[in-house]
Write a protein that holds these residues in place. Sequence first.
Motif, PDB file in Angstrom:
ATOM      1  N   PRO A 313       7.362   1.561  -1.542  1.00 43.76           N
ATOM      2  CA  PRO A 313       6.077   1.621  -0.835  1.00 43.76           C
ATOM      3  C   PRO A 313       6.044   2.796   0.143  1.00 43.76           C
ATOM      4  O   PRO A 313       6.967   2.995   0.931  1.00 43.76           O
ATOM      5  N   VAL A 314       4.971   3.577   0.063  1.00 44.97           N
ATOM      6  CA  VAL A 314       4.818   4.781   0.896  1.00 44.97           C
ATOM      7  C   VAL A 314       3.420   4.773   1.495  1.00 44.97           C
ATOM      8  O   VAL A 314       2.431   4.543   0.778  1.00 44.97           O
ATOM      9  N   GLN A 315       3.321   5.026   2.821  1.00 42.28           N
ATOM     10  CA  GLN A 315       2.033   5.200   3.484  1.00 42.28           C
ATOM     11  C   GLN A 315       1.576   6.642   3.263  1.00 42.28           C
ATOM     12  O   GLN A 315       2.116   7.570   3.865  1.00 42.28           O
ATOM     13  N   VAL A 347      -1.071   1.954   0.525  1.00 39.22           N
ATOM     14  CA  VAL A 347       0.332   2.009   0.113  1.00 39.22           C
ATOM     15  C   VAL A 347       0.412   2.505  -1.329  1.00 39.22           C
ATOM     16  O   VAL A 347      -0.331   2.047  -2.191  1.00 39.22           O
ATOM     17  N   LEU A 348       1.326   3.448  -1.567  1.00 34.90           N
ATOM     18  CA  LEU A 348       1.621   3.923  -2.916  1.00 34.90           C
ATOM     19  C   LEU A 348       3.047   3.534  -3.273  1.00 34.90           C
ATOM     20  O   LEU A 348       3.911   3.424  -2.399  1.00 34.90           O
ATOM     21  N   LEU A 349       3.292   3.347  -4.557  1.00 32.18           N
ATOM     22  CA  LEU A 349       4.659   3.165  -5.046  1.00 32.18           C
ATOM     23  C   LEU A 349       5.128   4.520  -5.569  1.00 32.18           C
ATOM     24  O   LEU A 349       4.855   4.893  -6.711  1.00 32.18           O
ATOM     25  N   ALA A 350       5.814   5.270  -4.732  1.00 28.11           N
ATOM     26  CA  ALA A 350       6.194   6.639  -5.082  1.00 28.11           C
ATOM     27  C   ALA A 350       7.487   6.995  -4.368  1.00 28.11           C
ATOM     28  O   ALA A 350       8.052   6.197  -3.615  1.00 28.11           O
ATOM     29  N   ASP A 351       7.965   8.229  -4.646  1.00 29.44           N
ATOM     30  CA  ASP A 351       9.151   8.757  -3.976  1.00 29.44           C
ATOM     31  C   ASP A 351       8.704   9.503  -2.732  1.00 29.44           C
ATOM     32  O   ASP A 351       8.024  10.529  -2.838  1.00 29.44           O
ATOM     33  N   PRO A 352       9.058   9.029  -1.534  1.00 34.15           N
ATOM     34  CA  PRO A 352       8.543   9.664  -0.311  1.00 34.15           C
ATOM     35  C   PRO A 352       9.001  11.108  -0.149  1.00 34.15           C
ATOM     36  O   PRO A 352       8.240  11.958   0.336  1.00 34.15           O
ATOM     37  N   ASP A 459      -0.009   4.853 -12.168  1.00 38.90           N
ATOM     38  CA  ASP A 459       0.493   3.499 -11.937  1.00 38.90           C
ATOM     39  C   ASP A 459       1.263   3.389 -10.618  1.00 38.90           C
ATOM     40  O   ASP A 459       2.368   2.865 -10.564  1.00 38.90           O
ATOM     41  N   VAL A 460       0.662   3.913  -9.559  1.00 42.36           N
ATOM     42  CA  VAL A 460       1.314   3.873  -8.239  1.00 42.36           C
ATOM     43  C   VAL A 460       0.541   3.022  -7.260  1.00 42.36           C
ATOM     44  O   VAL A 460       1.013   2.794  -6.137  1.00 42.36           O
ATOM     45  N   LEU A 461      -0.638   2.539  -7.652  1.00 42.23           N
ATOM     46  CA  LEU A 461      -1.476   1.780  -6.740  1.00 42.23           C
ATOM     47  C   LEU A 461      -1.592   0.360  -7.250  1.00 42.23           C
ATOM     48  O   LEU A 461      -1.953   0.130  -8.397  1.00 42.23           O
ATOM     49  N   SER A 462      -1.278  -0.598  -6.392  1.00 41.38           N
ATOM     50  CA  SER A 462      -1.334  -1.997  -6.812  1.00 41.38           C
ATOM     51  C   SER A 462      -1.896  -2.830  -5.672  1.00 41.38           C
ATOM     52  O   SER A 462      -1.219  -3.143  -4.707  1.00 41.38           O
ATOM     53  N   GLY A 463      -3.189  -3.139  -5.779  1.00 33.96           N
ATOM     54  CA  GLY A 463      -3.817  -4.018  -4.776  1.00 33.96           C
ATOM     55  C   GLY A 463      -4.058  -3.357  -3.452  1.00 33.96           C
ATOM     56  O   GLY A 463      -4.346  -4.030  -2.461  1.00 33.96           O
ATOM     57  N   ALA A 464      -3.917  -2.019  -3.360  1.00 34.49           N
ATOM     58  CA  ALA A 464      -4.146  -1.350  -2.082  1.00 34.49           C
ATOM     59  C   ALA A 464      -5.640  -1.142  -1.864  1.00 34.49           C
ATOM     60  O   ALA A 464      -6.384  -0.878  -2.791  1.00 34.49           O
TER      61      ALA A 464
END
Length: 470
Positions: A313-315, A347-352, A459-464
């Motif tokens: 999770p990344v802001q 929030v993203l699911l990524a490499d900060p 596919d990095v955004l889930s429910g944000a």
Amino acid sequence: MSIVVVEALVMVVLAVMFTAVWLRSREPGTWLLAIGFAVASGWYFLSGLAPNTGADIDTLTERVSAAAVGVAILLRAIGVALYLGWPSGWMRRFVLLCCLPALASIAWLAVGGVLSHRSYHVAGLLPYLGVAMLAFERARQEPGNAHGLLGVALLTLPLLPFALAAAGVDTGDLRYYTGVAVIAFGMLVLTVSLLRRHRALAREIERRTEAEAQLRDANQRLEARVAERTAHLHELVAGLESFNRGVSHDLRGPLGGMAQLARTAVDAMARGDATLATRALPLIAEQCDASVKMVNAMLELARVGDAPAQRVPVQLARVVESAIDEVRLAQPEARVANVRCGAMPGVLLADPVLLRTALVNLIGNAVKFSSDADEPCIEVNTTVDGHDVVVCVKDNGCGFPAELAPRLFEPFFRAPGARQQGHGLGLSVARRAVEAMGGRIWAEPRAERGAELCFRLGDVLSGASMPAPA
């Protein structure tokens, strides 16, 4: 030719057919069936030599005849059991228990004992009962192979003589009817064998067809993978060639300049003129700094994407703010641009690290190329597309021709006529960072002054949710 002789000849044919099945396909138990039918045919040929003399089996001829019948029944029963698959557990014990009375009766007659015809027939026919139960069990386990029909035929063999006797058929004629039943049983076993072979062949064809389809799919995937790797290799080779040309060009100039200035300073010092050396040394240091920056940029390009990308999770808003701060610290001499950020997902699911590297280089590129504008302005906007996120960095700088868009991310590429300083590696670093996260990056010229560089992360955004602008 009597009926008994005809039955004997048919049993000889059955024995030959079971022998052929054994020799051709090694079906389990068929060799015992061949011997059993051969023994039965011999008994039918010689059955007239041992007429029944009473209720008991008490003569040598009767003992030999009865023993031959018992051996033939045992051989056929055990052959069918092996053909169906020798059982285990309680079924094995049941089959063996049904065979024991027949074995005991044959052994008793062999040592000269006396038995009644009825008791010997009951003991001799029990093996059929045990194998019939095995056939029904196999029919339950393997439906479609006609094992149930074989079980019915096996039950018919021991029950038929008693049913005929109860119907009033003469005892001497029983051998005719039982002979027909035995022949029908043998033909049924052959039919079941053919059916099993047919089903096994159909399964084998289906398995091979499926294997061939899987092999074709694997070959197609392999060919696609090879084509993809080949294209990637060509791209890599082209990149290396461009990299070598860029390194040779960008390092040759500073190194040649430093060498010339150093020789000039040495010559001046030899003449006792320290003033020229004093002016040359800062220039040499400046060229050294420029070379160090270029080497650092090349190292960063080589390092980005080496480690596997994380998905944590990344802001995004915080990463953008951090990237803007780093660009401003790294380019203190550049005019301070007005950076506006639109609404961003929480929030993203990524490499900060990779995400920050991409944004630092894109925003730094925008700051550099908008520095000549009257009022430098940069916009960082985000678009949500399903579970994908598209990030765009716009500037109002000098822009670029549309035909150069595919080349902007090549190492050491600089647009013709560009006055801004640099080594042409920043956008290459951004591209490697985005691709390491499984994304895609591209450039678009704006209709008005400036440029727009975007990248998409899948596919990095889930429910944000989309909060207020940062």
